[in-house]
Design a protein around this motif. Structure first.
Motif, PDB file in Angstrom:
ATOM      1  N   GLU A   9       0.842  -1.186   0.000  1.00  0.00           N
ATOM      2  CA  GLU A   9       0.000   0.000   0.000  1.00  0.00           C
ATOM      3  C   GLU A   9       0.880   1.238   0.000  1.00  0.00           C
ATOM      4  OE1 GLU A   9      -3.610   2.137   2.486  1.00  0.00           O
ATOM      5  OE2 GLU A   9      -2.765   0.271   3.209  1.00  0.00           O
ATOM      6  N   ALA A  10       0.561   2.170  -0.880  1.00  0.00           N
ATOM      7  CA  ALA A  10       1.296   3.431  -0.952  1.00  0.00           C
ATOM      8  C   ALA A  10       0.291   4.567  -1.025  1.00  0.00           C
ATOM      9  CB  ALA A  10       2.208   3.446  -2.172  1.00  0.00           C
ATOM     10  N   ARG A  11       0.224   5.376   0.022  1.00  0.00           N
ATOM     11  CA  ARG A  11      -0.671   6.546   0.082  1.00  0.00           C
ATOM     12  C   ARG A  11      -2.127   6.195  -0.234  1.00  0.00           C
ATOM     13  NH1 ARG A  11       3.605   9.724  -3.355  1.00  0.00           N
ATOM     14  NH2 ARG A  11       3.257   7.798  -4.421  1.00  0.00           N
ATOM     15  N   GLY A  12      -2.613   5.113   0.353  1.00  0.00           N
ATOM     16  CA  GLY A  12      -4.006   4.736   0.173  1.00  0.00           C
ATOM     17  C   GLY A  12      -4.304   3.966  -1.102  1.00  0.00           C
ATOM     18  N   THR A  13      -3.292   3.667  -1.890  1.00  0.00           N
ATOM     19  CA  THR A  13      -3.451   2.915  -3.130  1.00  0.00           C
ATOM     20  C   THR A  13      -2.623   1.644  -3.042  1.00  0.00           C
ATOM     21  OG1 THR A  13      -3.710   4.967  -4.390  1.00  0.00           O
ATOM     22  CG2 THR A  13      -3.133   3.004  -5.635  1.00  0.00           C
TER      23      THR A  13
END
Length: 54
Positions: A9-13
């Motif tokens: 997961e990266a910044r909610g994505t």
């Protein structure tokens, strides 16, 4: 759910690392990211990568 730990997961994505992804070939009949994703057609299998099997 990814047997190769290719999803993070990266910044909610959620992001799939193509270097780790095997599309679950040899583990499952369907890639697990596609099978469990709650949003239709968001996990795209890259047919240009040699591991792709039709």
């Amino acid at each position: 759910m990814c047997p190769n730990m290719a999803i993070s997961e990266a910044r909610g994505t959620f992001v799939i690392d193509p270097a780790l992804c095997t599309e679950c070939i040899g583990h499952f009949d369907t890639p697990q990211c596609v099978a469990i994703c709650p949003v239709d057609d968001t996990c795209v299998i890259d047919t240009r990568v040699p591991r792709y099997q039709a």
